[in-house]
Design a protein around this motif. Structure first.
Motif, short mmCIF file in Angstrom:
data_model
loop_
_atom_site.label_atom_id
_atom_site.label_comp_id
_atom_site.label_asym_id
_atom_site.label_seq_id
_atom_site.Cartn_x
_atom_site.Cartn_y
_atom_site.Cartn_z
N GLU A 1 0.84 -1.19 0.00
CA GLU A 1 0.00 0.00 0.00
C GLU A 1 0.88 1.25 0.00
N ASN B 1 0.60 4.05 -1.43
CA ASN B 1 -0.07 5.35 -1.34
C ASN B 1 -0.42 5.74 0.10
N SER B 2 -0.59 4.75 0.97
CA SER B 2 -1.08 5.05 2.31
C SER B 2 -0.17 4.57 3.43
N LYS C 1 -8.67 -1.77 10.00
CA LYS C 1 -9.21 -1.99 8.65
C LYS C 1 -10.68 -2.42 8.71
N TRP D 1 0.57 4.78 8.53
CA TRP D 1 -0.43 4.14 7.65
C TRP D 1 -1.76 4.87 7.84
N LYS E 1 -7.55 5.78 5.18
CA LYS E 1 -8.16 6.36 3.99
C LYS E 1 -7.05 6.64 2.98
N THR E 2 -7.16 6.03 1.80
CA THR E 2 -6.07 6.08 0.84
C THR E 2 -6.04 7.41 0.09
N ALA F 1 -5.11 11.28 3.84
CA ALA F 1 -5.99 11.60 2.70
C ALA F 1 -6.71 12.93 2.90
#
Length: 895
Positions: free
Chosen positions: A112, A114-115, A265, A308, A311-312, A374
């Motif tokens: 992941e 991006n996040s 999650k 982490w 929300k991406t 995000a």
């Protein structure tokens, strides 16, 4: 008539000697002041706080604090988290056993991108737990001495994140290390603190966090959750990094983090409690391979931070994160790592949560950590009057530039306030340079705002520019913030070498002057019939001076603090061997010299046991230096011997002490009372040690009494004995005793009342250390007798310089023989004994106990050596205890 005239001429000179020594003392004081002024750097704490409605001096484009970007924040602190605990082993030249244990973090960072991100977080020294927590929450640079309104209070009075969170309606929950509740006693809605004093306890704090962490994640009564684990730090202190307990702890943490991430999650669906939650897994500092920290080596200052976001963010986040340091992990997946300063943590967290920056924060909002949320990419919350940029990246840069604008204004406000109120401020040249950078950044801000709106003027103004105006503005603010951070580090974390050098030079010159004055004074005061003895004493004086000079030079070594016990033992052994050789060649051999040499050998083995991190109970691992001896006799035999030997040595110490009481205390009632209390105390100590041993079998009731009640009985008897001694001094018939007998009697009563408490605090090695201490002191005194007899001295004030030096070195060896080690962070001296009582006092008192017992049992009083007792205690206080007081200001644990 000539002789009296000569004496009259010498009288003024004799009266001038005290003034000369006062002058030397003054030079000593000046030298110490200059050295400490350059070494103990000082920063003034400002009791000023940021407020939501602060507006003065803010640029029009950033007239408010940053908007919240995350709804909830989870901070998991893994104390003493090394960088190579988190980063994949492929980033390092050689794979080590402790690497790749936190697989869940590496997997998230690879899958992941991006996040999730792994950061190498760089801490500023001193890397002690208390100082690092203070730095993380205030955004400042704590120094060895922080001058504040409440110097002795553990609670933080400076503005900090916790204060801003509470002040702005955020609910905070804490669990784990009780340091948080000491620093912030009234800042948590709920707290579950656990005592962290016992460094040998690897599980109590961690188990408490595990009990409350997952249930708390499912609740909605908090905005910020802090979970502070201690197992890795304690495992490092006791066993070292390359040890089985350390690997087990890391594997346990990996499982815990898996559960935490799965829980987040599962609750991050739209409308869920963790839809927009940021998880931070971080360390407060690193640690060396031996588990030490507190200094500024790369192992100590390099820790890790993993972030982490549930929300991406959009794909444009990769343009901010970059790929400066990427590599493939063991499974072939690419993992990228960024670098950040821990100094930036407070400002970044404040910007993410939308609370005012702490007033003393001098860090910068970190762009990569800020971009992982995000919420910072959401342009729907922008003002209605703002121009909307063309793409996600430009929108994010606009928001980040606004955050840096407020960030820079806050730092500039702090600079102005600090320079105006601090006694020790910054140089005018540096302040002028920083002010120019800030003015330049502010002047460009209005131009950068116009560039975000499509206009012909803006296009013509920046058509030749290779970077966007927002990026140039970000760079301008970053230059200002980084420049001041560099200035602050030079003032608060870099030593003033000139002051230290001048102070050291003055000290050397004053010591040389003092030595010359003492030699001259000795010559003047020497009786005419003993002038020939001076030449015979010069070799011993030169040898003693050489030993002192070698030890003084060894202190300059950067690894001296790790090898001090061995160095002192080596120099002591050198003096013993030289004494034996000299006596043998002169045909005047004495048994005391041989016994003292043999004693030094035993002390060396005891120091190795005491300083080793590989000893847990009576067992020793194979890589220990003395393990070859254990292999010769077998582990079971050695384990049994280490259970029995403390009791045997305790019996010998008890015999010596009782003999001492018999000859030293002259009052009948006090003698038998102290003797009865001492016998009873030693029986309780033996019962306590036997109850802890697996060699002896007891019923549960007897075992509980031995473990829990016996120490309390020892403390009670010791206190009661001291009280009776004081009453006998006040109301007893001691006026009939001579002064010498009176001092001897009261000193003996006091020392015998102390001794059982000291021994039980020292643990099983206590009786062995006391036995060595008493025997060594007896040897030194007998050698002093021999020295005076050989030189035919009738002056009791003349002491053997080698004996004085030996006692000083012997006292250092005793310090390490008790298991102490002044090399850890928070406060090096504080080790864990019964109920976590510090052992430092016992290390100071043992030399006094051994020396005085040996003086009285040697059938002679040597008053020149008695002040050496107090000199030794003073040496322990200044050399070992003072750094603890000024570094952490709150004795809590050997972390």
């Amino acid at each position: 008539m000539a002789a009296p005239a000569s004496r009259r001429r010498r009288e003024p000179s004799s009266r001038s000697w005290p003034l000369l020594f006062v002058a030397i003392l003054a030079v000593h004081s000046v030298a110490i002041y200059l050295f400490t002024r350059g070494f103990l750097l000082t920063r003034t704490e400002l009791d000023v706080h940021s407020h939501r409605d602060d507006r003065t001096g803010v640029s029009p484009g950033c007239s408010s604090w940053p908007r919240p970007a995350v709804d909830r924040l989870v901070i998991v602190v893994l104390d003493a988290l090394r960088f190579d605990f988190v980063a994949p082993s492929t980033f390092f030249p050689e794979k080590q056993p402790w690497m790749d244990k936190l697989q869940v973090l590496q997997k998230l960072a690879a899958e992941e991108k991006n996040s999730a991100r792994i950061f190498k977080a760089l801490a500023d020294p001193p890397t002690t737990s208390l100082q690092r927590l203070k730095a993380l929450t205030t955004g400042g640079l704590p120094t060895f001495i922080d001058v504040g309104n409440s110097f002795g209070a553990p609670a933080i009075v400076e503005d900090n994140i916790m204060h801003q969170l509470v002040k702005n309606g955020k609910r905070v929950v804490m669990m784990g290390d009780d340091t948080w509740t000491q620093l912030y006693p009234e800042h948590f809605n709920k707290s579950f603190p656990y005592p962290s004093f016992n460094v040998k306890d690897l599980d109590t704090v961690d188990n408490g966090v595990i009990e409350h962490l997952l249930p708390s994640l499912r609740e909605n009564d908090w905005d910020v959750l802090i979970a502070h684990f201690l197992g890795v730090d304690h495992a490092g202190h006791i066993f070292g990094v390359d040890s089985t307990p350390m690997i087990q702890k890391l594997e346990q943490y990996n499982k815990i983090l898996e559960d935490v991430i799965d829980t987040l999650k599962s609750l991050s669906t739209p409308g869920g409690p963790h839809e927009n939650t940021l998880l931070l897994v971080m360390g407060d500092h690193g640690q060396t391979l031996n588990g030490d920290h507190g200094g500024g080596t790369s192992e100590e200052v390099e820790t890790s931070l993993f972030a982490w976001s549930s929300k991406t963010p959009p794909d444009a986040v990769l343009s901010v994160l970059g790929a400066n340091s990427c590599n493939f992990d063991l499974y072939g997946a690419e993992v990228c790592i960024s670098t950040m300063q821990q100094l930036d943590f407070a400002a970044t967290v404040s910007a993410l949560l939308g609370v005012p920056f702490p007033f003393g924060s001098i860090g910068r909002v970190n762009p990569e950590l800020y971009a992982l949320s995000a919420g910072t990419w959401d342009d729907q919350k922008m003002g209605v009057d703002a121009c909307t940029p063309q793409n996600d990246l430009e929108a994010w840069k606009r928001r980040y530039a606004e955050a840096l604008c407020v960030n820079s204004w806050q730092v500039k406000r702090y600079i102005d306030q600090y320079s105006g109120s601090s006694i020790i401020g910054f140089s005018a040249e540096y302040l002028h340079h920083v002010a120019e950078l800030y003015s330049k950044a502010q002047a460009n801000w209005s131009v950068a705002l116009r560039s975000t709106c499509p206009s012909e003027t803006a296009e013509e103004e920046f058509k030749a520019s290779s970077s966007s105006p927002l990026q140039l503005q970000i760079d301008a603010y970053s230059d200002f913030l980084e420049s001041f951070a560099k200035l602050a580090r030079s003032a608060w974390t870099e030593f003033d070498l000139w002051s230290m050098g001048i102070g050291l030079l003055l000290m050397i010159l004053s010591v040389i002057t003092q030595a010359c004055v003492l030699v001259k004074l000795n010559t003047i005061c020497q009786p005419s019939d003993q002038e020939s003895t001076s030449s015979r004493a010069i070799p011993k004086l030169s040898f003693a001076f050489m030993l002192v000079a070698i030890r003084a030079a060894s202190i300059l070594s950067n690894s001296y603090i790790l090898a001090e016990g061995r160095v002192a033992n080596f120099l002591l052994a050198t003096s013993c061997i030289a004494g034996v050789w000299h006596s043998a060649t002169k045909g005047n051999f004495s048994i005391e010299e041989f016994v003292f040499l043999l004693l030094n050998i035993f002390a060396r083995f005891g120091i190795e046991f005491g300083m080793s991190k590989q000893i847990a109970g009576p067992t020793v691992t194979k890589d220990h230096p003395v393990s070859i001896i254990l292999d010769m006799f077998g582990s079971s035999f050695c384990n049994g011997l280490m259970d029995i030997f403390p009791i045997i040595s305790l019996a010998l110490v008890a015999y010596i002490v009782l003999k001492f009481i018999t000859y030293a205390i002259y009052q009948r009632f006090l003698k038998y009372f102290i003797m009865s209390g001492t016998i009873l105390s030693y029986i309780f100590i033996a019962n306590h040690w036997a109850s802890e041993s697996t060699l002896f079998f007891h019923s549960k009731a007897i075992r509980d009494i031995g473990i829990s009640l016996a120490p309390r009985f020892v403390y009670a008897i010791g206190g009661f004995s001291l009280a009776i001694s004081a009453l006998c001094r006040l109301f007893g018939a001691i006026d009939t005793l001579r002064l010498n007998e009176r001092i001897t009697s009261l000193s003996a009563a006091m020392l015998c009342s102390w001794s059982p408490t000291i021994l039980i605090l020292l643990g099983r090695q206590g009786s062995f250390v006391a036995l060595i201490c008493i025997t060594g002191a007896w040897c030194i005194i007998m050698l002093q007798q021999k020295y005076q007899k050989d030189l035919k001295l009738d002056i009791i004030g003349v002491a053997n310089p080698v004996s004085v030096t030996q006692w000083s070195l012997f006292a250092v060896c005793l310090f390490y023989l008790t298991g102490h080690c002044p090399r850890d962070n928070a406060c090096p001296l504080f080790s864990t004994g019964i109920w976590g009582v510090p052992l430092t006092a016992s290390a100071m008192v043992l030399p006094s106990l051994g020396l005085i017992i040996s003086i009285l049992s040697a059938k002679g009083f040597f008053f020149p050596l008695i002040p050496l007792v107090f000199l030794t205690s003073f040496q322990f206080s200044v050399y070992h205890l003072l750094p603890c007081i000024v570094i952490i200001r709150h004795p809590r644990k050997a972390k």
